[in-house]
Write a protein that holds these residues in place. Structure first.
Motif, PDB file in Angstrom:
ATOM      1  N   ASP A 107      -2.548   2.284  -7.116  1.00  0.00           N
ATOM      2  CA  ASP A 107      -2.471   1.888  -5.707  1.00  0.00           C
ATOM      3  C   ASP A 107      -3.272   0.607  -5.517  1.00  0.00           C
ATOM      4  OD1 ASP A 107      -2.456   1.579  -2.983  1.00  0.00           O
ATOM      5  OD2 ASP A 107      -3.494   3.466  -2.537  1.00  0.00           O
ATOM      6  N   ARG A 108      -2.579  -0.505  -5.250  1.00  0.00           N
ATOM      7  CA  ARG A 108      -3.257  -1.803  -5.100  1.00  0.00           C
ATOM      8  C   ARG A 108      -4.165  -1.853  -3.881  1.00  0.00           C
ATOM      9  NH1 ARG A 108      -0.572  -1.431  -9.742  1.00  0.00           N
ATOM     10  NH2 ARG A 108       0.019  -3.420 -10.663  1.00  0.00           N
ATOM     11  N   ASP A 109      -3.966  -0.956  -2.935  1.00  0.00           N
ATOM     12  CA  ASP A 109      -4.781  -0.947  -1.725  1.00  0.00           C
ATOM     13  C   ASP A 109      -6.000  -0.037  -1.835  1.00  0.00           C
ATOM     14  OD1 ASP A 109      -3.114  -2.725  -0.335  1.00  0.00           O
ATOM     15  OD2 ASP A 109      -1.745  -1.108   0.198  1.00  0.00           O
ATOM     16  N   ALA A 110      -6.097   0.703  -2.929  1.00  0.00           N
ATOM     17  CA  ALA A 110      -7.247   1.596  -3.113  1.00  0.00           C
ATOM     18  C   ALA A 110      -8.521   0.772  -3.276  1.00  0.00           C
ATOM     19  CB  ALA A 110      -7.039   2.480  -4.331  1.00  0.00           C
ATOM     20  N   ALA A 111      -9.631   1.312  -2.762  1.00  0.00           N
ATOM     21  CA  ALA A 111     -10.905   0.590  -2.804  1.00  0.00           C
ATOM     22  C   ALA A 111     -11.309   0.252  -4.229  1.00  0.00           C
ATOM     23  CB  ALA A 111     -11.992   1.418  -2.122  1.00  0.00           C
TER      24      ALA A 111
ATOM     25  N   ARG B  10      -9.308  -2.663  -5.567  1.00  0.00           N
ATOM     26  CA  ARG B  10      -9.729  -3.919  -4.944  1.00  0.00           C
ATOM     27  C   ARG B  10     -11.040  -4.424  -5.544  1.00  0.00           C
ATOM     28  NH1 ARG B  10      -8.250  -1.404  -0.010  1.00  0.00           N
ATOM     29  NH2 ARG B  10     -10.446  -1.309   0.618  1.00  0.00           N
TER      30      ARG B  10
ATOM     31  N   ASP C  27     -10.187  -5.981  -8.779  1.00  0.00           N
ATOM     32  CA  ASP C  27      -9.563  -7.261  -8.450  1.00  0.00           C
ATOM     33  C   ASP C  27     -10.632  -8.305  -8.123  1.00  0.00           C
ATOM     34  OD1 ASP C  27      -7.084  -8.682  -8.079  1.00  0.00           O
ATOM     35  OD2 ASP C  27      -7.542  -8.723  -5.946  1.00  0.00           O
TER      36      ASP C  27
END
Length: 268
Positions: free
Chosen positions: A136-140, A143, A146
């Motif tokens: 999940d690219r939106d998971a903390a 990120r 990233d």
């Protein structure tokens, strides 16, 4: 004047000794010897792959011995040692050593080295890459990974390093066979593969870091990122990439020459 010059030389020698001690302290904290052993093992394994793909297995024990001599651990470690000594101030070396001597720093080094060894198993690497694609690219947590990649410029630096290494390998391959090639054309062909290389590099980096850092909490990841943002963290990153680029460029060129020598011998 002679007294002043002599005093300056003594002080310069003392400063060099202090810097060397600080570099030794940092490389010990970072377990650089273990890192170089991992890179050496990877280099020898790459040599076996080149024997299969470029030499049709004709290189044999002779070629393997040449590759093992080429990936000399002491020489490799000296390249990184010199880069750290030349690229970091004493204060930066001390701050970096303090971080890697901390509980978190030791954990980061241990996790990275363990993951790097585990990635030598193709099944594990493929599993980690599948996990990255499904993440999940939106998971903390994602990120934070990233952010770590971005602050250290890991994708672009690794892509540039890989392209330079490939260029030097093919240059060594041509020189070893006495072939006069067009360096510009060779470089253009490699650069044309830049987009594909970037995608592959990004996939490998994220897969590796998500796999390696999974035992760390979000708070620990933030602390690791915070160190990367410091002057010492940035200087360390710059020095490590400078040392690795120098090391791999020389290794790649000599590896190309070695492959060329085996190819010439097989043609005789």
């Amino acid at each position: 004047m002679r007294l002043f010059l002599a005093l300056w030389l003594v002080l310069a020698g003392w400063a060099s000794a202090v810097t060397a001690d600080q570099v030794d302290r940092l490389t010990k904290a970072m377990h650089l010897s273990d890192v170089m052993q991992i890179l050496r093992d990877e280099g020898v394994a790459q040599g076996r792959e080149l024997d299969k793909s470029l030499l049709d297995g004709e290189g044999g024990s002779f070629f393997e011995a040449q590759v093992e001599d080429l990936y000399d651990k002491a020489w490799m470690q000296a390249k990184i040692h010199d880069a750290l000594a030349g690229g970091m101030s004493e204060g930066q070396l001390e701050q970096a050593a303090l971080f890697f001597e901390s509980d978190l720093g030791r954990a980061v080094v241990s996790l990275e080295n363990s993951a790097r060894r585990t990635f030598s198993e193709e099944a594990i690497e493929e599993m980690a890459m599948a996990a990255y694609r499904e993440a999940d690219r939106d998971a903390a947590y994602f990120r934070l990974i990233d952010e770590y990649v971005e602050i250290n410029d890991l994708v672009d630096r690794n892509v540039r390093g890989a392209l330079q290494a490939d260029y030097n390998f093919f240059r060594g391959l041509a020189d070893g066979q006495g072939i006069t090639g067009d360096d510009g054309e060779m470089l253009a062909q490699l650069l044309a593969q830049g987009a594909q290389s970037e995608q592959q590099t990004r996939e490998w980096l994220y897969s590796f870091l998500l796999f390696a850092y999974q035992p760390l909490s979000e708070a620990q990841l933030r602390e690791n990122i915070a160190f990367s943002r410091t002057e010492a963290g940035q200087a360390l990153n710059d020095a490590l990439f400078a040392g690795l680029d120098t090391m791999f460029n020389e290794l790649s060129y000599q590896l190309g020459v070695t492959v060329a020598q085996v190819l010439q011998a097989s043609d005789l």
